[in-house]
Design an enzyme around this catalytic site. Structure first.
Site, PDB file in Angstrom:
ATOM      1  N   ARG A 102     -14.092  -7.611  -0.318  1.00  0.00           N
ATOM      2  CA  ARG A 102     -13.328  -7.612   0.987  1.00  0.00           C
ATOM      3  C   ARG A 102     -12.698  -6.044   0.928  1.00  0.00           C
ATOM      4  O   ARG A 102     -12.337  -5.550  -0.194  1.00  0.00           O
ATOM      5  CB  ARG A 102     -12.329  -8.316   1.289  1.00  0.00           C
ATOM      6  N   VAL A 103     -13.024  -5.329   1.797  1.00  0.00           N
ATOM      7  CA  VAL A 103     -12.454  -4.024   2.023  1.00  0.00           C
ATOM      8  C   VAL A 103     -11.613  -3.888   3.247  1.00  0.00           C
ATOM      9  O   VAL A 103     -11.949  -4.182   4.180  1.00  0.00           O
ATOM     10  CB  VAL A 103     -13.536  -2.902   2.150  1.00  0.00           C
ATOM     11  N   GLY A 104     -10.499  -3.286   3.017  1.00  0.00           N
ATOM     12  CA  GLY A 104      -9.322  -3.219   3.964  1.00  0.00           C
ATOM     13  C   GLY A 104      -9.541  -1.962   5.022  1.00  0.00           C
ATOM     14  O   GLY A 104     -10.342  -1.124   4.688  1.00  0.00           O
ATOM     15  N   ASP A 105      -8.385  -1.588   5.430  1.00  0.00           N
ATOM     16  CA  ASP A 105      -8.208  -0.309   6.144  1.00  0.00           C
ATOM     17  C   ASP A 105      -7.903   0.979   5.485  1.00  0.00           C
ATOM     18  O   ASP A 105      -8.415   2.004   5.991  1.00  0.00           O
ATOM     19  CB  ASP A 105      -7.358  -0.577   7.174  1.00  0.00           C
TER      20      ASP A 105
ATOM     21  N   THR B 170       0.659  -1.244   0.042  1.00  0.00           N
ATOM     22  CA  THR B 170      -0.116   0.076  -0.042  1.00  0.00           C
ATOM     23  C   THR B 170       0.981   1.358   0.020  1.00  0.00           C
ATOM     24  O   THR B 170       1.843   1.277   0.503  1.00  0.00           O
ATOM     25  CB  THR B 170      -1.035  -0.004   1.286  1.00  0.00           C
TER      26      THR B 170
ATOM     27  N   GLY C 265      -0.504  -2.386   6.251  1.00  0.00           N
ATOM     28  CA  GLY C 265      -0.211  -3.725   7.071  1.00  0.00           C
ATOM     29  C   GLY C 265      -1.541  -4.620   6.665  1.00  0.00           C
ATOM     30  O   GLY C 265      -2.456  -4.194   5.802  1.00  0.00           O
TER      31      GLY C 265
END
Ligand code: ASP
Length: 345
Positions: free
Chosen positions: A227-230, A199, A250
């Site tokens: 899916r969605v991350g931070d 990222t 991360g």
């Protein structure tokens, strides 16, 4: 009457200093290209290329700050460079989902106004950070996802590309490897591919003393069904206010559960911790305790910065008012501190 108004406007414009002439303070831009540096996989050519593009991103962002532009412009400019480079897991070079697609997430936050914009699950937008910025500036919303975000991109004239643009052979092979490891029943913590956090993110302090933060990603290799991350979640992967700006990289699920970016800023506000102390506490204590890993970049309004991470390395760098970029990749490489020891912040 009209003449009077005109005179008043001319006098006012003379009295109000331009952005350029506002009392110039120190400016600084801090960037990351992910905490998934695997040293054994880096060729000398990769290393040279990565250092060069980190420096380019720093210079492009610095151009904005040196011209008296807002921190948000520097963040956007730096992230755009990193999204266009195939070495990072954002824009071109993004990782693949389980079913072989690229789904991109990004967010931005302006610390001066607490305005924010975010997009998730887009697959034709060349520079997701520009779409996140359009959501912030041109819509009433903070976050748009999937097809709606794509429609909004079209309406706003944001550049769209064939999804094949994002593909790189290296990321495709990482997906094949992940599918094999998954079929062999390996736990996530043992997956080689889980280590490829690439990222990108940037935080900046402009000459007016305002902060901004932004993050852009392809997410995690082999991610499933929407899916969605931070990274596009304000408070998890990105946060900025008047005193603090953070971008994380991360294992996103843990950053969301820890509200990592906001927690770092909250610690600085309520516990009076420095960027270093707050960053270390969240990245090296709270997140590993939950089972996650990664890193973050943290910038305070006095220009002090921190780059905590708990992996083999994190692509990272900063540039101050003097326009000299500083870059580091591995955990045993030190970045000079900013402001320099003994300097008046
Ligand atoms: N944080 C990102 C995510 O979980 C991955 C990364 O940092 O590379 O989507």
């Amino acid at each position: 009457m009209k003449k009077l108004h005109l005179c008043a406007a001319v006098l006012l414009s003379l009295a109000v200093p331009t952005l350029q002439a506002a009392t110039p303070g120190d400016s600084v831009l801090l960037i990351h290209g992910g905490a998934g540096v695997v040293r054994s996989e880096m060729t000398p050519a990769d290393e040279v290329a990565v250092r060069a593009v980190l420096e380019l991103a720093l210079r492009k962002g610095h151009e904005q700050l040196a011209a008296g532009k807002p921190a948000l412009d520097a963040v956007t400019a730096a992230i755009t460079v990193l999204e266009d480079d195939p070495h990072f897991n954002a824009g071109k070079g993004a990782v693949f989902t389980h079913d072989g697609r690229n789904e991109l997430d990004s967010s931005l936050m302006d610390g001066a106004t607490l305005k924010a914009g975010a997009v998730a699950g887009v697959h034709t937008v060349k520079n997701p950070v520009l779409l996140a910025r359009a959501v912030m500036e041109k819509s009433e919303h903070v976050m748009m996802v999937g097809d709606g975000a794509e429609i909004f991109a079209k309406e706003q004239g944001i550049e769209q590309v064939d999804p094949a643009y994002f593909r790189t052979e290296k990321r495709w092979q990482q997906l094949q490897q992940a599918l094999k490891e998954e079929a062999a029943g390996q736990a996530h913590a043992d997956l080689e591919t889980a280590k490829h956090f690439g990222t990108v993110g940037a935080v900046a302090l402009d000459r007016q003393g305002h902060l901004a933060a932004g993050t852009s990603t392809g997410g995690m290799t082999n991610k499933r069904y929407g899916r969605v991350g931070d990274s596009p979640i304000i408070g998890a992967g990105t946060y900025a206010n008047a005193d603090c700006a953070v971008s994380g990289t991360g294992w996103g699920e843990f950053y969301i559960r820890a509200a990592a970016a906001h927690d770092i800023c909250a610690r600085m506000a309520y516990l009076k911790e420095t960027p270093q102390q707050a960053g270390e506490a969240v990245i090296n204590q709270i997140i590993p305790k939950l089972g996650g890993d990664g890193g973050a970049i943290v910038l305070g309004a006095d220009g002090s910065l921190a780059t905590p991470f708990n992996t083999e390395g994190m692509y990272r760098g900063w540039i101050g008012s003097d326009g000299v970029p500083h870059v580091a990749l591995y955990s045993d490489e030190k970045l000079p501190s900013h402001p320099p020891a003994g300097a008046k912040p």
